[in-house]
Design a protein around this motif. Structure first.
Motif, PDB file in Angstrom:
ATOM      1  N   PRO A 177       0.806  -1.238   0.000  1.00 57.28           N
ATOM      2  CA  PRO A 177       0.000   0.000   0.000  1.00 57.28           C
ATOM      3  C   PRO A 177       0.830   1.274   0.000  1.00 57.28           C
ATOM      4  N   PHE A 178       2.104   1.189   0.390  1.00 61.62           N
ATOM      5  CA  PHE A 178       2.963   2.370   0.404  1.00 61.62           C
ATOM      6  C   PHE A 178       2.999   3.041  -0.963  1.00 61.62           C
ATOM      7  N   SER A 235      -0.112   5.027  -1.870  1.00 61.56           N
ATOM      8  CA  SER A 235      -0.168   6.319  -1.179  1.00 61.56           C
ATOM      9  C   SER A 235       0.725   7.343  -1.849  1.00 61.56           C
ATOM     10  N   ASP A 281       4.761   2.303   9.069  1.00 58.65           N
ATOM     11  CA  ASP A 281       4.039   2.765   7.882  1.00 58.65           C
ATOM     12  C   ASP A 281       2.668   3.299   8.279  1.00 58.65           C
ATOM     13  N   ASP A 311      -0.048   1.553   7.279  1.00 58.71           N
ATOM     14  CA  ASP A 311      -0.737   1.393   6.003  1.00 58.71           C
ATOM     15  C   ASP A 311      -2.205   1.039   6.243  1.00 58.71           C
ATOM     16  N   SER A 337       2.985   8.995   3.916  1.00 59.82           N
ATOM     17  CA  SER A 337       3.347   8.553   2.562  1.00 59.82           C
ATOM     18  C   SER A 337       2.687   9.409   1.490  1.00 59.82           C
TER      19      SER A 337
END
Length: 339
Positions: free
Chosen positions: A86-87, A90, A284, A286, A303
């Motif tokens: 998912p990084f 973003s 993160d 996330d 992010s």
């Protein structure tokens, strides 16, 4: 005012000029945002553009200005990794939103594993006005030599002085990892381990250093380290190896949430409760962190804002503005039920 659009023909600059009662050059100045046209004339030209539904010819404007109005976002990773983490979503979202109010379009390029020079050839082929590079490894700053020909912004600091050219946007990875380690210590954990990221990537290096520095200062052993590649599978494998080496461990910091998810799975398979037997902290925050079982304590990194700031910085570079070389964004510990 005269001028109309013949049936079956796209409106031209000349038609707009005729309808507005001005010269072709004046219409061109309005289309290109020149400040040399009075507000009254600009209003008349804009009305003609609207009435004729005129769309500027981007190809012709590119030839005249040597601008493509396109920006590349380069990810030197496999397609599977990009769409699993998912990084990256973003980062793309942040960059796209920052460019929404500009004339720039965003082209995402996933580095070709079969032909690593393919991306460089594309960048040097006059296809884009600048590029954003995220998730780079050691050597990926070879992109930096392209900065002589193309504005570049990197997501993450360079790893060595030989890679120090260019502009960067990063998060405070070291401080975030320090906060994670201190949280584990403050909650009574005494045998701590970390699943570190790749050591050819700035986040992997900085998060490992932040964790071990706090653990060492606390007088605890800081040698219980294993490594993953920021994927859930690598986090699970590293967690199993750590349990074999130190069955008594009671706290784990994983250098990203995906590896933390893998660690949770491996701990469950080993019959260890979280956080009862082992506390787990990720990095993160996330979109899966809050719904993990149990919900994951993690270090939030901005992010989306990172992607947006990279895009804003690149647009300013393309425009020839002065831009600071390095921007560092803050992180924040988010405490949930895993530790």
């Amino acid at each position: 005012m005269t001028g109309s659009t013949p049936a079956g023909h796209a409106p031209t600059l000349e038609m707009v000029a005729a309808r507005a009662g001005v010269s072709r050059a004046t219409v061109s100045r309005v289309v290109n945002g020149s400040p040399k046209v009075s507000p009254e004339v600009t209003e008349v030209v804009q009305a003609a553009i609207t009435a004729l539904n005129y769309v500027p010819n981007r190809a012709a404007r590119s030839l005249a200005s040597r601008r493509t109005q396109a920006i590349a976002l380069i990810v030197p990773e496999s397609a599977a990794r990009v769409f699993d983490d998912p990084f990256f979503a973003s980062i793309v979202q942040g960059a796209a939103l920052a460019l929404a109010g500009t004339e720039y379009t965003l082209n995402m390029l996933i580095e070709s594993e079969l032909d690593p020079d393919k991306t460089r050839r594309y960048l040097l082929g006059g296809n884009v006005d600048g590029a954003l590079v995220v998730s780079h490894h050691t050597g990926d700053h070879s992109f930096a030599h392209l900065s002589r020909s193309l504005p570049l912004v990197f997501g993450g600091r360079p790893l060595g002085p030989e890679e120090s050219s260019g502009y960067t946007v990063d998060v405070d990875n070291e401080h975030g990892a320090e906060a994670a380690a201190q949280h584990l210590i403050d909650t009574g954990r005494t045998r701590l381990a970390t699943i570190a990221g790749p050591q050819d990537m700035p986040p992997g290096v900085d998060r490992l250093h932040g964790f071990t520095s706090v653990v060492g200062r606390a007088g605890l052993a800081d040698d219980l380290v294993d490594f993953g590649d920021f994927t859930a599978a690598s986090g699970a494998a590293a967690m199993r190896r750590l349990l074999e080496r130190a069955p008594e461990l009671d706290g784990v910091f994983a250098a990203n949430d995906q590896m933390a998810m893998g660690a949770l799975s491996a701990l469950a398979d080993a019959g260890r409760s979280v956080p009862g037997d082992v506390a787990v902290v990720g990095f993160d925050d996330d979109r899966y962190a809050a719904t993990a079982m149990p919900p994951l304590t993690t270090v939030r990194q901005p992010s989306s804002e990172m992607g947006a700031e990279m895009a804003r910085k690149l647009v300013r570079l393309i425009a020839g503005e002065d831009v600071e070389s390095a921007t560092i964004l803050p992180t924040e510990l988010v405490v949930r039920q895993s530790g």
